[in-house]
Design an enzyme around this catalytic site. Structure first.
Site, mmCIF file in Angstrom:
data_model
loop_
_atom_site.group_PDB
_atom_site.id
_atom_site.type_symbol
_atom_site.label_atom_id
_atom_site.label_comp_id
_atom_site.label_asym_id
_atom_site.label_seq_id
_atom_site.Cartn_x
_atom_site.Cartn_y
_atom_site.Cartn_z
ATOM 1 N N ASN A 9 46.628 39.676 42.010
ATOM 2 C CA ASN A 9 45.342 39.782 42.711
ATOM 3 C C ASN A 9 44.244 39.472 41.700
ATOM 4 O O ASN A 9 43.948 40.287 40.832
ATOM 5 C CB ASN A 9 45.190 41.204 43.272
ATOM 6 C CG ASN A 9 43.825 41.449 43.872
ATOM 7 O OD1 ASN A 9 43.068 40.505 44.127
ATOM 8 N ND2 ASN A 9 43.502 42.701 44.106
ATOM 9 N N TRP A 10 43.661 38.294 41.836
ATOM 10 C CA TRP A 10 42.667 37.861 40.833
ATOM 11 C C TRP A 10 41.294 38.491 41.072
ATOM 12 O O TRP A 10 40.388 38.316 40.283
ATOM 13 C CB TRP A 10 42.558 36.334 40.834
ATOM 14 C CG TRP A 10 43.818 35.637 40.371
ATOM 15 C CD1 TRP A 10 45.002 36.228 40.005
ATOM 16 C CD2 TRP A 10 44.027 34.226 40.234
ATOM 17 N NE1 TRP A 10 45.922 35.255 39.640
ATOM 18 C CE2 TRP A 10 45.345 34.026 39.774
ATOM 19 C CE3 TRP A 10 43.212 33.101 40.453
ATOM 20 C CZ2 TRP A 10 45.878 32.750 39.533
ATOM 21 C CZ3 TRP A 10 43.733 31.835 40.214
ATOM 22 C CH2 TRP A 10 45.055 31.661 39.755
ATOM 23 N N LYS A 11 41.131 39.150 42.198
ATOM 24 C CA LYS A 11 39.856 39.808 42.532
ATOM 25 C C LYS A 11 38.695 38.812 42.385
ATOM 26 O O LYS A 11 38.891 37.621 42.591
ATOM 27 C CB LYS A 11 39.658 41.056 41.664
ATOM 28 C CG LYS A 11 40.882 41.967 41.661
ATOM 29 C CD LYS A 11 40.591 43.303 41.053
ATOM 30 C CE LYS A 11 41.869 44.104 40.946
ATOM 31 N NZ LYS A 11 41.643 45.476 40.583
ATOM 32 N N HIS A 96 42.843 46.789 50.410
ATOM 33 C CA HIS A 96 42.799 47.125 48.975
ATOM 34 C C HIS A 96 41.778 48.242 48.759
ATOM 35 O O HIS A 96 40.751 48.297 49.438
ATOM 36 C CB HIS A 96 42.412 45.879 48.164
ATOM 37 C CG HIS A 96 42.578 46.074 46.696
ATOM 38 N ND1 HIS A 96 41.641 46.736 45.935
ATOM 39 C CD2 HIS A 96 43.573 45.730 45.850
ATOM 40 C CE1 HIS A 96 42.067 46.782 44.682
ATOM 41 N NE2 HIS A 96 43.237 46.176 44.600
ATOM 42 N N GLU A 166 49.123 51.793 45.714
ATOM 43 C CA GLU A 166 48.242 51.640 44.570
ATOM 44 C C GLU A 166 47.397 52.903 44.415
ATOM 45 O O GLU A 166 46.347 53.034 45.065
ATOM 46 C CB GLU A 166 47.322 50.439 44.773
ATOM 47 C CG GLU A 166 48.062 49.132 44.933
ATOM 48 C CD GLU A 166 47.184 47.955 44.527
ATOM 49 O OE1 GLU A 166 47.549 47.263 43.570
ATOM 50 O OE2 GLU A 166 46.125 47.760 45.140
ATOM 51 N N SER A 212 47.629 49.158 36.964
ATOM 52 C CA SER A 212 47.814 48.961 35.522
ATOM 53 C C SER A 212 49.255 48.590 35.143
ATOM 54 O O SER A 212 49.768 49.055 34.128
ATOM 55 C CB SER A 212 47.337 50.196 34.751
ATOM 56 O OG SER A 212 45.955 50.420 34.992
ATOM 57 N N GLY A 233 46.733 43.404 38.996
ATOM 58 C CA GLY A 233 45.336 43.024 38.848
ATOM 59 C C GLY A 233 45.088 42.389 37.495
ATOM 60 O O GLY A 233 45.343 41.210 37.271
ATOM 61 N N GLY A 234 44.604 43.190 36.561
ATOM 62 C CA GLY A 234 44.182 42.680 35.244
ATOM 63 C C GLY A 234 45.216 41.795 34.557
ATOM 64 O O GLY A 234 44.874 40.704 34.052
HETATM 65 C C1 PEP Z 1 44.938 45.925 41.839
HETATM 66 O O1 PEP Z 1 43.733 45.849 41.915
HETATM 67 O O2 PEP Z 1 45.614 45.630 42.844
HETATM 68 C C2 PEP Z 1 45.530 46.376 40.594
HETATM 69 C C3 PEP Z 1 46.718 46.893 40.653
HETATM 70 O O3 PEP Z 1 44.785 46.238 39.456
HETATM 71 P P1 PEP Z 1 45.241 46.577 37.944
HETATM 72 O O4 PEP Z 1 46.619 45.961 37.755
HETATM 73 O O5 PEP Z 1 44.216 45.912 37.079
HETATM 74 O O6 PEP Z 1 45.268 48.041 37.814
#
Ligand code: PEP
Length: 250
Positions: A9-11, A96, A166, A212, A233-234
């Protein structure tokens, strides 16, 4: 045997040019003929077409970060399920926590979006998860099961649904749920699905973990019996890290 699924998920990150470069790097790192698990990337709406043309013919699928529940009309700033389908998406992320937190999404609007996406032939990644306050006050289970029940209200067939658990306190914070904490909630979600749709449907449902996930914790998380991949995400913004996580699921 459930096939694992890892989606990045590149947001709200990356211009069209930057998205093209990241998609190119991911396809390159993954190599031709990859079939270890299902893989998707979710760029911003404006980069879907460009990224889609780059991943065409690879194992990587195109995913939208959201979609609206009307086909078209006076909904400034929104993009419909019909539109993301036409742009080449096979999946759409719905509900989300950032949509719930910053854009007023409720279980009711999430449910409308889920039903519309399915009716347009999209597969859905339905996100659920509790905040830290909800966990600490002992209502995690009721929050998560209510999100599942209300998000899927009126959906009779969950074949094209993936649930992403999540925990909000783990998203973008560097705090990962331990594999045992995540597994406990994944099992709870599967049990809820069994109550709603029966044991067989529940045993086929894929439940991703998100929060994370990194190359260093992915192997342990994905080894849990009810964790069927990740929503990333990140770490999905770096091709080497994202592909390392994909390999951990493969
Ligand atoms: C997300 O936003 O779906 C996510 C899991 O982000 P991150 O991996 O950065 O915690």
């Amino acid at each position: 045997m459930r096939r694992k699924i890892v989606v990045g998920n590149w947001k709200m990150n990356n211009t069209i040019t930057e998205s093209a470069a990241l998609a190119t790097a991911i396809v390159g790192e993954l190599g031709a003929g990859f079939s270890g698990c299902e893989v998707g990337i979710a760029p911003t709406f404006i980069a879907l077409q460009e990224a889609g043309s780059i991943i065409e013919g690879s194992a990587v699928q195109l995913v939208a970060q959201n979609c609206h529940y009307e086909n078209d009309g006076a909904f400034t700033g929104e993009v419909s399920a019909r539109m993301v389908k036409a742009a080449g998406c096979s999946y759409v992320i719905i509900g989300h926590s950032e949509r719930r937190q910053f854009f007023g999404e409720t279980n009711a609007t999430v449910n409308l979006r889920v039903k519309k996406a399915l009716s347009e032939g999209l597969k859905v990644i339905l996100c659920v998860g509790e905040t830290l306050g909800e966990r600490e006050s002992g209502i995690m289970a009721s929050v998560v099961t209510t999100q599942v029940r209300e998000g899927l209200a009126g959906v009779s067939d969950i074949t094209e649904i993936v649930v992403a658990y999540e925990p909000v306190w783990a998203i973008g914070t560097g705090k990962t749920a331990s594999s045992a904490q995540a597994e406990e909630v994944h099992l709870l979600i599967r049990t809820t699905i069994a109550e709603l749709y029966g044991q067989k449907a529940a045993s086929h449902l894929r439940i991703q973990y998100g929060g994370s996930v990194k190359p260093s914790n992915a192997v342990e998380l994905f080894a849990m019996p009810n964790i069927d991949g990740g929503l990333i995400g990140g770490a999905a913004l770096n091709a080497a890290d994202f592909v390392a996580i994909i390999r951990a699921a493969s």
